[in-house]
Design a protein around this motif. Structure first.
Motif, mmCIF file in Angstrom:
data_model
loop_
_atom_site.group_PDB
_atom_site.id
_atom_site.type_symbol
_atom_site.label_atom_id
_atom_site.label_comp_id
_atom_site.label_asym_id
_atom_site.label_seq_id
_atom_site.Cartn_x
_atom_site.Cartn_y
_atom_site.Cartn_z
ATOM 1 N N THR A 204 0.978 -1.026 -0.043
ATOM 2 C CA THR A 204 -0.096 0.020 0.179
ATOM 3 C C THR A 204 0.890 1.269 -0.009
ATOM 4 O O THR A 204 0.419 2.215 -0.027
ATOM 5 C CB THR A 204 -0.806 0.085 1.264
ATOM 6 O OG1 THR A 204 -0.074 -0.239 2.439
ATOM 7 C CG2 THR A 204 -2.037 -1.179 1.270
ATOM 8 N N ALA A 205 1.962 1.084 0.211
ATOM 9 C CA ALA A 205 3.313 2.320 0.097
ATOM 10 C C ALA A 205 3.385 2.662 -1.146
ATOM 11 O O ALA A 205 4.349 3.321 -1.350
ATOM 12 C CB ALA A 205 4.359 1.860 1.151
ATOM 13 N N LEU A 206 2.790 2.056 -2.067
ATOM 14 C CA LEU A 206 3.316 2.163 -3.683
ATOM 15 C C LEU A 206 3.671 3.666 -3.951
ATOM 16 O O LEU A 206 4.502 4.112 -4.714
ATOM 17 C CB LEU A 206 2.549 1.314 -4.375
ATOM 18 C CG LEU A 206 2.771 1.539 -5.986
ATOM 19 C CD1 LEU A 206 4.138 0.705 -6.134
ATOM 20 C CD2 LEU A 206 1.632 0.909 -6.782
ATOM 21 N N GLN A 207 2.801 4.533 -3.702
ATOM 22 C CA GLN A 207 2.600 5.958 -3.959
ATOM 23 C C GLN A 207 3.740 6.611 -3.388
ATOM 24 O O GLN A 207 4.383 7.601 -4.222
ATOM 25 C CB GLN A 207 1.081 6.668 -3.564
ATOM 26 C CG GLN A 207 0.960 8.049 -4.250
ATOM 27 C CD GLN A 207 -0.179 8.533 -4.363
ATOM 28 O OE1 GLN A 207 -0.909 8.212 -3.243
ATOM 29 N NE2 GLN A 207 -0.861 9.250 -5.017
ATOM 30 N N ASP A 208 4.232 6.414 -2.260
ATOM 31 C CA ASP A 208 5.280 6.953 -1.755
ATOM 32 C C ASP A 208 6.694 6.674 -2.100
ATOM 33 O O ASP A 208 7.534 7.276 -2.272
ATOM 34 C CB ASP A 208 5.423 6.729 -0.127
ATOM 35 C CG ASP A 208 4.078 7.373 0.366
ATOM 36 O OD1 ASP A 208 3.443 8.241 0.054
ATOM 37 O OD2 ASP A 208 3.858 6.569 1.520
ATOM 38 N N LEU A 209 6.640 5.437 -2.981
ATOM 39 C CA LEU A 209 8.109 5.103 -3.423
ATOM 40 C C LEU A 209 7.754 4.535 -4.924
ATOM 41 O O LEU A 209 8.765 4.117 -5.420
ATOM 42 C CB LEU A 209 8.014 3.432 -2.871
ATOM 43 C CG LEU A 209 8.035 3.284 -1.554
ATOM 44 C CD1 LEU A 209 8.088 1.854 -0.978
ATOM 45 C CD2 LEU A 209 9.401 4.043 -0.794
ATOM 46 N N ALA A 210 7.048 5.324 -5.697
ATOM 47 C CA ALA A 210 6.637 5.188 -6.850
ATOM 48 C C ALA A 210 7.883 5.471 -7.763
ATOM 49 O O ALA A 210 8.358 4.638 -8.773
ATOM 50 C CB ALA A 210 5.595 6.059 -7.680
ATOM 51 N N HIS A 211 8.492 6.688 -7.735
ATOM 52 C CA HIS A 211 9.725 7.008 -8.517
ATOM 53 C C HIS A 211 10.797 5.912 -8.514
ATOM 54 O O HIS A 211 11.279 5.039 -9.490
ATOM 55 C CB HIS A 211 10.251 8.139 -8.337
ATOM 56 C CG HIS A 211 9.269 9.306 -8.785
ATOM 57 N ND1 HIS A 211 9.112 9.829 -10.013
ATOM 58 C CD2 HIS A 211 8.396 10.259 -8.137
ATOM 59 C CE1 HIS A 211 8.229 10.767 -10.226
ATOM 60 N NE2 HIS A 211 7.832 10.921 -9.106
#
Length: 704
Positions: A204-211
């Motif tokens: 669920t932490a994908l957005q924070d680690l997207a780049h």
């Protein structure tokens, strides 16, 4: 910047009291990102003092110093202060320090050093991964600690760790020799980097680690491309060793492996390589399409499934040669299918950054491909699926491309439609259980879409023609049911113990008489008669006393449409009745007027309006039928409607029309090559060398 006295700030960085230095560097980290401020800061001699704090400070002062220094490097300034002493100090912090705020700054500095273009440096080895190697030699657990940070609960630290790993990977791939970068990548993989990123990609932490995750995904494609571009070269020891290990498994006589079987040792089994599934006994050239990536995949499959592979080879050896599945060829085919499916030839990094800046989190599933990181397991599952389909279809060697196409569709369906959070184990299970018949249906749908794109209105015209033909065929079939005749229960009685007549008691009704109905051969009259019981043989037309002239029929009423999906036109004569527990078909018509009537009895019913005057003909019930099955109801209801040139309305009939039309289009597609409809116009053959009369028809593709 206007409110900050830069010389004073620089002076405080060298103060004796740690509290003064801490406040100064705390303020510095928030403003150093301004290029104009950075220029003045450097001019005032702030760089040496900032470097000193990065080397010797502790606690928050150290954390602020590292952050400020990393932001200065991001502006491409302060590189003259980067030394081996500083690099070793930062590497030491990454390995040994527990505080998150210090680790973030330290990793940011290392990212900047590793990513810095080396052509800007006058000192060889000062930047890139080689700049870190002396320090890593002192702290060999550096990479292990780096990978372990990927499981940190602090998302920023996790992102910094992955960003540094990405920088190290990219530098190694770009600048290391062909023999060095594979070793470094293998070391990272052995430390569990792929598994760690796979977990992050599904979290669920994908957005924070997207780049950084997108960059890792892109780098994974770069690695696959690099391995695919490496040609299998038997002069290279690792290539020769990999091929030899594969050959030893395929050698049933287990000759000495000390001899290089690849070079044609006389002691090698004469069909060792063909037994595995290669086309020749010199298989190196067969890796031209997949490169060393194909070699890695097939050797990995054999190494992890050696017992099963030996059993598979034994099973294949008991089959006739034309029925044996070429396993090695199949493995290379699956490698190519996965390569095309994940579009490894394309880099999605730049598009990914643009996508993140404009799209919402709900669309991330379209961008992130965690299954790409499970390449080896997907290859194994895909190869097992191909072997399963080969056996299920009874394929022969000449059918290889057909089975390969089925696997391509299977990968697209299962892997391509898998959501981001779907686990690899579920994908493997679905690949192992996906039915052959469903695959064939998907293949036909794709084939139809392909020809639809290529031929457009031509294919639609063919489909319309086939649907019309199917409708006429079904119409004839339904009318033939009427010509054959059928029995219908006429009156129903109920036993004295049945109680009152209700919906529940209708099923206990006893048929007291039967009605036999049959269409005349000229299809103009409906003959019928009532009988006390069914006769052993169906009555002939001459024994049916009653008949209805179909020219006076005005409408057909039934409750079949209330229980089945229907499609009716505005001109249909069907009327819907409330659903009941029995099926009923009622034929209505206009009875001729008596001789005294002024209305001509021969007036066509199609010319009469629905609302008639009191002096006009009155619609009456001509015949009522009670079909005993849904099939009989569909045959007679649609048969009567189609006999009156009405559209069929029951689901059974419409399904039959669609089925026949669908088979027609599929048969035509299977008999036509795709290139017949696209590409360059065929060239007319010349007459040179042709004896006698000769003609050639492009449209019919016939010669005579």
């Amino acid at each position: 910047m206007d409110n900050i006295n830069i010389p004073e700030l620089v002076g405080r960085l060298g103060a004796e009291e740690d509290s003064v230095r801490k406040m100064a560097v705390f303020k510095l980290q928030s403003v150093i990102g301004d290029p104009s401020f950075a220029d003045v800061f450097i001019y005032e001699g702030g760089l040496p003092r900032l470097r000193f704090l990065a080397l010797h400070a502790t606690g928050n002062t150290l954390a602020y110093s590292l952050t400020a220094f990393s932001r200065l490097l991001e502006l491409d300034k302060g590189w003259d202060q980067v030394s081996q002493e500083l690099i070793e100090r930062v590497v030491e912090l990454v390995v040994t320090h527990p505080l998150v705020n210090i680790l973030r700054g330290a990793m940011s500095i290392l990212v900047a050093i590793v990513s810095h273009p080396q052509n800007r440096s006058s000192v060889p080895g000062q930047f890139g991964f080689r700049a870190l190697k002396p320090a890593v030699a002192v702290y060999p657990q550096f990479l292990e600690m780096l990978v372990s940070r990927l499981s940190s609960a602090d998302h920023a630290l996790c992102a910094n760790s992955l960003q540094l790993i990405n920088s190290l990977m990219r530098d190694a791939i770009t600048n290391d020799s062909d023999s060095e970068w594979p070793k470094f990548i293998a070391k990272l993989q052995n430390l569990g980097v792929i598994k760690a990123v796979y977990v992050l990609m599904q979290s669920t932490a994908l957005q924070d680690l997207a780049h950084p995750i997108l960059e890792f995904q892109s780098l994974s494609k770069v690695l696959l491309r690099r391995w695919q571009e490496v040609k299998v070269d038997l002069e290279k020891s690792d290539h020769r060793r990999a091929l030899r290990s594969l050959g030893s498994v395929g050698n049933p006589d287990r000759y000495s492996e000390e001899k290089d079987a690849v070079k044609g040792s006389k002691r090698s089994h004469p069909e060792k390589w063909r037994r595995i599934g290669f086309e020749t006994e010199s298989p190196a050239w067969e890796f031209d399409r997949t490169g060393f990536l194909g070699m890695m995949d097939v050797t990995d499959y054999v190494r992890k499934n050696e017992d099963g592979f030996q059993k598979l080879l034994l099973e294949q050896s008991n089959q006739p040669s034309e029925r044996r599945c070429p396993i090695a060829r199949a493995s290379l085919a699956v490698t190519s299918i996965l390569f095309e499916h994940f579009e490894v030839d394309k880099s999605d990094l730049d598009d990914g950054h643009r996508y993140i800046s404009t799209e919402s989190r709900s669309n991330f599933d379209k961008l992130f491909r965690p299954l790409l990181l499970q390449w080896a397991r997907l290859h194994t599952a895909g190869l097992n699926a191909l072997l399963r389909l080969w056996k299920a279809t009874g394929a022969e060697v000449e059918d290889f491309h057909k089975v390969e196409e089925l696997v391509r569709i299977l990968i697209e369906q299962v892997v391509g439609n898998a959501p981001r959070i779907k686990d690899i184990a579920e994908v493997e299970e679905e690949l192992a259980e996906f039915g052959y018949q469903r695959l064939r249906e998907l293949q036909m749908e794709l084939l139809e879409l392909t020809y639809e794109d290529a031929w457009g209105h031509h294919l639609r015209q063919v489909r319309d023609e086939l649907n019309h033909e199917a409708l006429q065929f079904v119409k004839e079939q339904r009318i033939r049911c009427l010509l054959s005749g059928a029995w219908f229960p006429h009156t129903l009685n109920y036993g004295t113990d049945s109680g009152p007549v209700t919906k529940q008691s209708l099923s206990r009704a006893i048929t007291s008489s039967w009605r036999y109905v049959r269409l005349s051969h000229n299809r103009r009259y409906l003959h019928y008669s009532d009988f006390e019981s069914k006769t052993p043989q169906d009555p002939g037309l001459d024994s049916l006393r009653e008949k209805i002239d179909l020219s006076i029929v005005s409408s057909v009423v039934s409750n079949v449409s209330a229980t089945t999906p229907t499609t009716t036109s505005s001109s249909s004569t069907l009327k819907s009745l409330p659903a009941s527990s029995t099926t009923k078909i009622t034929i209505h018509g206009y009875l001729p007027h008596p001789p005294s009537s002024k209305t001509p009895s021969h007036t066509s019913p199609h010319h009469r309006t629905k609302s008639t005057s009191s002096h006009g003909p009155k619609e009456s019930v001509l015949l009522t039928l009670h079909p005993q099955s849904h099939t009989l109801a569909a045959e007679w209801l649609d048969g009567l409607l189609m006999l009156l040139n009405q559209q069929p309305i029951t689901a059974d009939t419409n399904k039959l029309v669609g089925l026949i039309g669908g088979y027609g289009i599929k048969i035509r597609l299977l008999n036509v090559r795709f290139e017949d409809g696209v590409g360059e116009e065929p060239v007319l053959p010349g007459r040179e060398g042709v004896d006698g009369e000769f003609w050639y028809d492009i449209g019919g593709m016939e010669g005579g």
